[in-house]
Scaffold this motif. Structure first.
Motif, short mmCIF file in Angstrom:
data_model
loop_
_atom_site.label_atom_id
_atom_site.label_comp_id
_atom_site.label_asym_id
_atom_site.label_seq_id
_atom_site.Cartn_x
_atom_site.Cartn_y
_atom_site.Cartn_z
N ASP A 134 0.82 -1.21 0.00
CA ASP A 134 0.00 0.00 0.00
C ASP A 134 0.86 1.26 0.00
O ASP A 134 0.60 2.20 -0.76
CB ASP A 134 -0.92 0.00 1.22
N ALA A 278 -18.30 -3.25 2.34
CA ALA A 278 -17.32 -2.26 1.87
C ALA A 278 -16.91 -1.28 2.96
O ALA A 278 -15.81 -0.73 2.93
CB ALA A 278 -17.87 -1.51 0.67
N THR A 279 -17.81 -1.07 3.93
CA THR A 279 -17.53 -0.11 5.00
C THR A 279 -17.04 -0.78 6.28
O THR A 279 -16.96 -0.13 7.33
CB THR A 279 -18.80 0.69 5.31
N HIS A 280 -16.74 -2.07 6.22
CA HIS A 280 -16.33 -2.78 7.43
C HIS A 280 -15.05 -2.20 8.01
O HIS A 280 -14.15 -1.78 7.28
CB HIS A 280 -16.13 -4.27 7.11
N ARG A 283 -11.43 -3.08 6.86
CA ARG A 283 -10.88 -2.48 5.64
C ARG A 283 -10.12 -1.20 6.00
O ARG A 283 -10.60 -0.36 6.74
CB ARG A 283 -11.99 -2.18 4.65
N GLY A 284 -8.94 -1.11 5.46
CA GLY A 284 -8.13 0.07 5.74
C GLY A 284 -7.14 -0.12 6.88
O GLY A 284 -6.29 0.74 7.09
N CYS A 285 -7.24 -1.24 7.62
CA CYS A 285 -6.24 -1.53 8.66
C CYS A 285 -4.99 -2.09 7.98
O CYS A 285 -5.03 -3.20 7.44
CB CYS A 285 -6.78 -2.54 9.67
N LEU A 290 -6.08 -9.04 3.83
CA LEU A 290 -7.42 -9.55 3.52
C LEU A 290 -7.42 -10.30 2.20
O LEU A 290 -6.81 -9.86 1.22
CB LEU A 290 -8.41 -8.39 3.42
#
Length: 335
Positions: A134, A278-280, A283-285, A290
């Motif tokens: 990322d 999608a908003t879980h 996500r983004g951690c 994943l």
């Protein structure tokens, strides 16, 4: 009645599971056989088909319609459902199995690819591959003097579960470390001793005494949420937790709390809610790797499930015991 056995798959399933000569081999094994794409078939059409052909054997893929409760009079000859993919819960009722219908699925044929995915996630966690992927793709970053990565070599590894996937994983891990311990409630210690596998005294000790934990246990009603926040927090800081088994083994809120703190690297192929919204919060951690429930089989290894089905069909035709029959007890563990 025509008394015709059935191969129920669409063209994409045939190409995945039975490429090359495999489809012909299945047709020969269960001859006389009719190949049908029943994906768009209405329930009444499916019932009429069963009544018309009265099959002894049905070989099916994902597109196989559910067997109706009245299958015993629609197809009174039916003895064996050879389901090539995984869970059969939406294809046949447990009552039919209790009444004597033989049912198999892909069973252990996918174990090595699931173990391979577990190893991939484990390596990605200790190397922090997701984070650096990322940062380099989206932030133009490069390493600095404070970068910390770890290796899987000589790490202490704990495996929760001791089925076919765990055994394949142990074999793969042998290249990296000999410090592997296992825990699975209900498995007698003598089994571990016979296999030469070290077992932990408890699930608590498994988590607290190892750096990397692989979750590969079978899901039962008693095990729902068995991996709670306290267990996850007991993994030494900087360690890793990987789940390729079932999402419901892990208490979702506790997992999210620990994930957001960043004290562990986490690799997940399965979730409490699928598809993962999608908003879980996961996500983004950037400390969480994943993958969307794709541990196995991979597209190129679907053929392993087809070969497993062919072997079981041969055994059935010879009057021998099939490998991995779905018993009522196994059925209840399926998701």
């Amino acid at each position: 009645m025509s008394e015709m056995n059935l191969l129920i798959m669409n063209q994409s399933e045939l190409a995945c599971f039975l490429p090359g000569r495999r489809q012909r081999e299945v047709e020969e094994l269960i001859a006389p056989c009719c190949v049908i794409d029943a994906e768009m078939m209405e329930p009444e059409e499916w019932a009429e088909l069963l009544a018309r052909h009265n099959p002894k054997v049905i070989v099916g893929g994902w597109s196989l319609p559910q067997l109706p409760d009245g299958v015993s009079w629609m197809a009174p000859r039916l003895e064996y459902l050879c389901y090539v993919p995984g869970t059969v819960r939406d294809k046949v009722s447990c009552k039919m199995i209790e009444k004597g219908l033989l049912v198999t699925n892909w069973g252990r044929s996918i174990s090595r690819t699931v173990a391979e995915c577990a190893l991939l996630l484990g390596l990605s966690c200790v190397r922090r591959s997701g984070y650096w992927n990322d940062r380099m793709h989206h932030h133009g970053e490069w390493k600095d003097d404070f970068v910390t990565t770890k290796s899987l070599f000589d790490r202490r590894v704990g495996i929760h579960g001791y089925g076919a996937i765990a055994k394949e994983l142990i074999r793969l891990l042998s290249v990296f470390t000999s410090k592997v311990t296992v825990f699975s409630d209900g498995v007698p210690k003598g089994v571990f001793d016979y296999d030469g596998v070290e077992c932990s005294d408890s699930l608590n000790s498994l988590f607290s005494e190892n750096d990397v934990i692989f979750e590969v246990e079978a899901l039962t009603p008693e095990r729902v949420g068995v991996v709670d926040e306290a267990l996850l927090r007991s993994i030494p800081e900087g360690g890793a937790f990987v789940n390729v088994a079932r999402g419901d083994l892990v208490e979702s809120k506790g997992l999210l709390n620990v994930a957001k703190e960043g004290r562990l690297q986490i690799g997940l192929d399965v979730f409490n809610e699928e598809p993962l919204p999608a908003t879980h919060g996961l996500r983004g951690c950037m400390n969480v790797m994943l993958s969307p429930h794709i541990a196995g089989p991979t597209t190129d290894r679907m053929v392993d499930a087809g070969d497993h089905a062919i072997e079981n069909l041969k055994r059935f035709c010879r009057g021998e015991a099939v490998v991995g029959p779905i018993t009522p007890e196994v059925y209840e563990r399926l998701t």
